[in-house]
Design a protein around this motif. Structure first.
Motif, PDB file in Angstrom:
ATOM      1  N   LEU A 436       0.806  -1.225   0.000  1.00 58.66           N
ATOM      2  CA  LEU A 436       0.000   0.000   0.000  1.00 58.66           C
ATOM      3  C   LEU A 436       0.838   1.274   0.000  1.00 58.66           C
ATOM      4  CD1 LEU A 436      -2.854  -0.946   2.513  1.00 58.66           C
ATOM      5  CD2 LEU A 436      -2.777  -1.230   0.034  1.00 58.66           C
ATOM      6  N   ALA A 437       2.062   1.208   0.490  1.00 61.15           N
ATOM      7  CA  ALA A 437       2.885   2.419   0.564  1.00 61.15           C
ATOM      8  C   ALA A 437       4.105   2.356  -0.343  1.00 61.15           C
ATOM      9  CB  ALA A 437       3.326   2.673   2.008  1.00 61.15           C
ATOM     10  N   GLY A 438       4.318   1.231  -1.025  1.00 59.11           N
ATOM     11  CA  GLY A 438       5.416   1.129  -1.977  1.00 59.11           C
ATOM     12  C   GLY A 438       6.795   1.042  -1.374  1.00 59.11           C
ATOM     13  N   LEU A 439       6.904   0.643  -0.110  1.00 61.70           N
ATOM     14  CA  LEU A 439       8.220   0.550   0.519  1.00 61.70           C
ATOM     15  C   LEU A 439       8.948  -0.715   0.064  1.00 61.70           C
ATOM     16  CD1 LEU A 439       7.613   1.646   4.234  1.00 61.70           C
ATOM     17  CD2 LEU A 439       8.122   3.045   2.223  1.00 61.70           C
ATOM     18  N   THR A 440      10.228  -0.602  -0.113  1.00 57.28           N
ATOM     19  CA  THR A 440      11.060  -1.745  -0.460  1.00 57.28           C
ATOM     20  C   THR A 440      11.506  -2.439   0.821  1.00 57.28           C
ATOM     21  OG1 THR A 440      13.131  -0.495  -0.381  1.00 57.28           O
ATOM     22  CG2 THR A 440      11.896  -0.481  -2.475  1.00 57.28           C
ATOM     23  N   PRO A 441      12.005  -3.671   0.732  1.00 54.47           N
ATOM     24  CA  PRO A 441      12.555  -4.329   1.923  1.00 54.47           C
ATOM     25  C   PRO A 441      13.626  -3.494   2.614  1.00 54.47           C
ATOM     26  CG  PRO A 441      12.262  -5.927   0.165  1.00 54.47           C
ATOM     27  CD  PRO A 441      11.976  -4.583  -0.435  1.00 54.47           C
ATOM     28  N   ALA A 442      14.439  -2.791   1.831  1.00 57.70           N
ATOM     29  CA  ALA A 442      15.475  -1.932   2.422  1.00 57.70           C
ATOM     30  C   ALA A 442      14.849  -0.772   3.175  1.00 57.70           C
ATOM     31  CB  ALA A 442      16.410  -1.425   1.328  1.00 57.70           C
ATOM     32  N   ASP A 443      13.788  -0.185   2.603  1.00 58.46           N
ATOM     33  CA  ASP A 443      13.085   0.912   3.287  1.00 58.46           C
ATOM     34  C   ASP A 443      12.526   0.429   4.622  1.00 58.46           C
ATOM     35  OD1 ASP A 443      13.479   2.695   1.160  1.00 58.46           O
ATOM     36  OD2 ASP A 443      11.615   2.073   0.168  1.00 58.46           O
ATOM     37  N   ILE A 444      11.914  -0.721   4.601  1.00 56.79           N
ATOM     38  CA  ILE A 444      11.283  -1.255   5.807  1.00 56.79           C
ATOM     39  C   ILE A 444      12.327  -1.535   6.874  1.00 56.79           C
ATOM     40  CG2 ILE A 444      10.019  -3.247   6.731  1.00 56.79           C
ATOM     41  CD1 ILE A 444       8.507  -3.342   4.050  1.00 56.79           C
ATOM     42  N   LYS A 445      13.459  -2.126   6.484  1.00 52.26           N
ATOM     43  CA  LYS A 445      14.508  -2.402   7.461  1.00 52.26           C
ATOM     44  C   LYS A 445      15.054  -1.101   8.057  1.00 52.26           C
ATOM     45  CE  LYS A 445      18.818  -4.946   8.197  1.00 52.26           C
ATOM     46  NZ  LYS A 445      19.309  -3.899   9.108  1.00 52.26           N
ATOM     47  N   ARG A 446      15.269  -0.096   7.204  1.00 50.86           N
ATOM     48  CA  ARG A 446      15.783   1.186   7.690  1.00 50.86           C
ATOM     49  C   ARG A 446      14.820   1.827   8.681  1.00 50.86           C
ATOM     50  NH1 ARG A 446      14.634   6.251   6.204  1.00 50.86           N
ATOM     51  NH2 ARG A 446      13.522   5.545   4.340  1.00 50.86           N
TER      52      ARG A 446
END
Length: 453
Positions: A436-446
């Motif tokens: 829904l927000a377009g976050l990548t796995p890297a974004d989520i981890k950060r």
């Protein structure tokens, strides 16, 4: 000549049994399927509103505080880490059982609303949602830039439901509210409990009536707003629900009575101010004489209702009270306070050597309305509630078997249903934020490392 079989008409009971069979719930459609709800809620008032919508099939996304979750996870006993792990970040703590009833069928995410990146994430989710529910202090989300006035610019079709103690305006608006405060200021406690001359005082309800009632009122308003948006205006709306006002709405004739006659309705214990006999009496014996549980060793209680003259006459005959039958033969005499103070002690004296089940059996034999006062154990094991699915064992995907309440209402074509009880904090972060927000796995981890989510 062969005769045609006669098809016996189905009884109303059988019709209801087959129509509302709990085993058929998941074979039928959901009335709110396709409706997405963001639940930025805490404690019981706001969460129960969202949970009711989730029972009807809405996709409810719970957003709570990062890592430790909302406060209600920590305010009730039995935080068992092995049965109820709080989150992957705090595995040694659990979630209290008080959290279970108001957070069913929800997906669990976490966001720090204070941080700019967290606020931007809320806006992205709100842009793709139908309903937004929150119950923080009035104006808090508006101050953070994620209130209705800001979110409607992003999503004009958004229905924003804010539930609070006293409303968003008025002299009491700045006060925080909890269930007990709402019931106290709303007027409920003023007439709940025993009067002073009977040795009593106002009585607090052990369960959170104002919260769960308020959640249902909020959900009702959301359903109305969805109809207005989809069939009339095409636009969303802002909903305000005051918990205290909701309690005041329950006061039935107390306010008209004061307005017309200046009479303040007061406490009258387990009896009734309008009907007699129509109250709860104490029995003299425990239903579990061999139990070592102190709660089960207590004497039982039973409701007896015999307010009509003919019913009262049968009651007096059943307990052998010919004097009461003659003295209080008419309802307008029985209803007087002095009359009740003689009638109810006489009933308790008669029941002093009986359990509530024995009293119930005698009442049933004499066709007198009655109901033993049941505890949670007796409700959980009663065949009526189990057959109807009102109490059921839930095979929760995360926690295994849990004894849980089923939906309190039945819909023949689109039944409400219970899918799961709850999940750990942030259990659905990856799926929700990526889809829904377009976050990548890297974004989520950060963002997780920064404790923004």
């Amino acid at each position: 000549m062969a005769t045609q079989p006669i098809n016996k008409a189905q009884s109303f009971e059988e019709y209801c049994r087959t129509t509302f069979d709990p085993k058929k719930e998941f074979s039928k459609p959901e009335v709110l399927k396709g409706v997405r709800v963001l639940s930025c809620t805490q404690y019981i008032l706001g969460p129960s509103c969202a949970a009711y919508l989730g029972e009807l099939g809405a996709e409810v996304i719970k957003i709570e505080a990062v890592r430790r979750g909302e406060a209600m996870r920590h305010t009730t006993p039995f935080n068992e880490p092995f049965l109820y792990p709080l989150s992957k970040w705090v595995p040694e703590r659990g979630t209290g059982l008080g959290f279970v009833g108001a957070n069913t069928n929800e997906y669990f995410t976490s966001i720090d609303f204070h941080r700019p990146e967290g606020q931007e994430l809320v806006k992205k989710l709100a842009a793709k949602s139908d309903v937004f529910v929150e119950n923080y202090r009035p104006g808090t989300f508006d101050r953070w830039g994620i209130g209705y006035r800001q979110l409607k610019e992003i999503n004009p079709r958004l229905i924003y439901c804010w539930l609070g103690g006293f409303g968003g305006w008025g002299p009491g608006r700045v006060r925080a509210s909890y269930d007990i405060l709402g019931q106290s200021q709303g007027g409920n406690f003023g007439m709940t409990g025993k009067p002073e001359f009977m040795g009593g005082a106002p009585a607090k309800h052990t369960i959170w009536l104002a919260d769960y009632w308020g959640g249902m009122m909020g959900a009702t308003q959301v359903l109305a707003a969805l109809y207005w948006r989809d069939h009339v205006s095409g636009e969303g709306t802002f909903i305000e629900y005051s918990q205290v006002h909701g309690v005041t709405r329950q006061l039935e004739y107390a306010l008209p009575l004061y307005g017309r006659h200046g009479i303040t309705r007061e406490r009258w214990g387990n009896w009734d101010t309008q009907l007699c006999v129509h109250g709860i009496i104490k029995c003299g014996k425990s239903s579990y004489p061999k139990s070592e549980n102190p709660q089960e060793m207590e004497e039982g209680y039973i409701l007896i209702s015999a307010s009509e003259d003919k019913d009262f006459a049968r009651l007096c005959k059943a307990i052998g009270e010919t004097t009461l039958a003659t003295k209080y033969a008419k309802a307008d005499i029985r209803i007087k306070p002095q009359s009740q103070m003689e009638i109810y002690p006489a009933l308790e004296k008669w029941a002093a050597d009986k359990t509530k089940e024995q009293v119930a059996a005698i009442m049933d034999t004499n066709n007198i309305i009655n109901q033993p006062v049941w505890n949670a154990k007796e409700v959980a094991n009663h065949p009526h509630w189990n057959e109807r699915g009102s109490v059921r064992w839930l095979d929760d995907p995360t926690y295994g078997e849990l004894l849980h309440q089923g939906p309190a209402y039945k819909l023949s074509a689109t039944p409400a249903r219970l899918k799961w009880a709850l999940k750990p904090v942030g259990a659905d972060n990856e799926r929700i934020f990526s889809e829904l927000a377009g976050l990548t796995p890297a974004d989520i981890k950060r963002l997780e490392d920064q404790e923004t989510i």
